[in-house]
Write a protein that holds these residues in place. Structure first.
Motif, mmCIF file in Angstrom:
data_model
loop_
_atom_site.group_PDB
_atom_site.id
_atom_site.type_symbol
_atom_site.label_atom_id
_atom_site.label_comp_id
_atom_site.label_asym_id
_atom_site.label_seq_id
_atom_site.Cartn_x
_atom_site.Cartn_y
_atom_site.Cartn_z
ATOM 1 N N PRO A 109 0.828 -1.202 0.000
ATOM 2 C CA PRO A 109 0.000 0.000 0.000
ATOM 3 C C PRO A 109 0.869 1.262 0.000
ATOM 4 O O PRO A 109 1.849 1.334 0.748
ATOM 5 N N PRO A 110 0.543 2.235 -0.860
ATOM 6 C CA PRO A 110 1.303 3.482 -0.861
ATOM 7 C C PRO A 110 1.042 4.284 0.420
ATOM 8 O O PRO A 110 -0.009 4.127 1.047
ATOM 9 N N ALA A 111 1.993 5.107 0.798
ATOM 10 C CA ALA A 111 1.829 5.970 1.975
ATOM 11 C C ALA A 111 1.050 7.221 1.585
ATOM 12 O O ALA A 111 1.146 7.691 0.449
ATOM 13 N N GLU A 112 0.262 7.750 2.521
ATOM 14 C CA GLU A 112 -0.376 9.050 2.272
ATOM 15 C C GLU A 112 0.696 10.131 2.254
ATOM 16 O O GLU A 112 1.700 10.017 2.948
ATOM 17 N N PRO A 113 0.475 11.196 1.501
ATOM 18 C CA PRO A 113 1.383 12.339 1.612
ATOM 19 C C PRO A 113 1.427 12.825 3.064
ATOM 20 O O PRO A 113 0.446 12.692 3.800
ATOM 21 N N ALA A 114 2.566 13.392 3.481
ATOM 22 C CA ALA A 114 2.693 13.881 4.857
ATOM 23 C C ALA A 114 1.658 14.966 5.136
ATOM 24 O O ALA A 114 1.125 15.068 6.244
ATOM 25 N N ARG A 115 1.375 15.796 4.133
ATOM 26 C CA ARG A 115 0.398 16.876 4.310
ATOM 27 C C ARG A 115 -0.717 16.692 3.292
ATOM 28 O O ARG A 115 -0.525 16.938 2.099
ATOM 29 N N VAL A 116 -1.890 16.262 3.773
ATOM 30 C CA VAL A 116 -3.073 16.159 2.912
ATOM 31 C C VAL A 116 -4.026 17.276 3.306
ATOM 32 O O VAL A 116 -4.291 17.491 4.491
#
Ligand SMILES: [Zn+2]
Ligand SMILES: [Zn+2]
Length: 225
Positions: A109-116
């Motif tokens: 699974p890809p990581a979420e961006p640090a700032r969404v």
């Protein structure tokens, strides 16, 4: 205003940069699959520094490199909350056959961006000296949005993602797709604007609202134009 673009990845998703001019901050729209080499070259060519990432929707061909670009520059990645889950579970947005291939490609699974940063209808986003207005435009996905940019004397610009293309509209056969909602979104968000409005789609060449109003068969056949 400087708007440059290149098609990225096997599905040729258009990645755009918008800036007041060369040597300035810019906004990156839809840095998708395999977008990094092209984006790096474009930023270097025009001396641009990303101030924000804007995502038109959550499909992998548009968001694949968003975390990498956002995190590398320490800038927020904008997406509608209805498509946010696709950032970490891209298989959820496609059919089972494609989902299986995606799992192989991604290897986890890809990581979420640090700032969404979540966006909603009517939000105004000010970055790089530009003001983008968000229009929620569901149909292709539940969280599809269009970003409208005033032309400043020239016609306005719409980043339409996979809502409206030159001569076509987005597919609605993926999970969350809704053909009636898509045509309503095209009507409300795109056809309500002046003919001269530029349409910068998620795939294929640029067009205008007037050209699509007159000749897009997917709109003509439904009596929408
Ligand atoms: Zn899509
Ligand atoms: Zn796409």
């Amino acid at each position: 205003m400087l708007i440059a673009a290149f098609p990225a990845g096997p599905l040729a998703a258009n990645c755009y940069v918008a800036a007041p001019g060369s040597g300035a901050d810019c906004v990156v729209v839809d840095p998708g699959q395999d977008a990094l080499p092209g984006l790096t070259a474009l930023l270097a060519e025009h001396g641009l520094t990303p101030a924000a990432v804007l995502l038109t929707h959550g499909h992998f061909d548009h968001v694949w490199s968003a975390a990498e670009v956002g995190d590398a520059h320490g800038v927020p990645v904008h997406i509608h909350p209805a498509d946010r889950p696709l950032l970490t579970d891209p298989a959820k947005g496609v059919d089972p056959a494609l989902a299986a291939r995606l799992a192989d490609l991604l290897g986890g699974p890809p990581a979420e961006p640090a700032r969404v940063a979540e966006v909603g209808d009517g939000d105004v986003l000010s970055f790089a000296g530009l003001e983008f207005t968000v229009a929620h435009a569901p149909g292709h996905t539940p969280g599809s949005v269009v970003y409208a940019l005033p032309g400043g004397g020239d016609p306005d610009v719409l980043f339409t993602g996979d809502l409206l293309f030159a001569g076509s509209v987005g597919r609605t056969d993926f999970p969350g797709g809704d053909p009636a909602a898509l045509l309503d979104s095209v009507d409300r968000v795109c056809l309500s604007r002046p003919d001269a409005t530029h349409v910068l789609p998620g795939h294929g060449p640029r067009t205008t609202v007037g050209r699509e109003r007159a000749a897009n068969p997917f709109l003509r056949d439904t009596g929408r134009t």
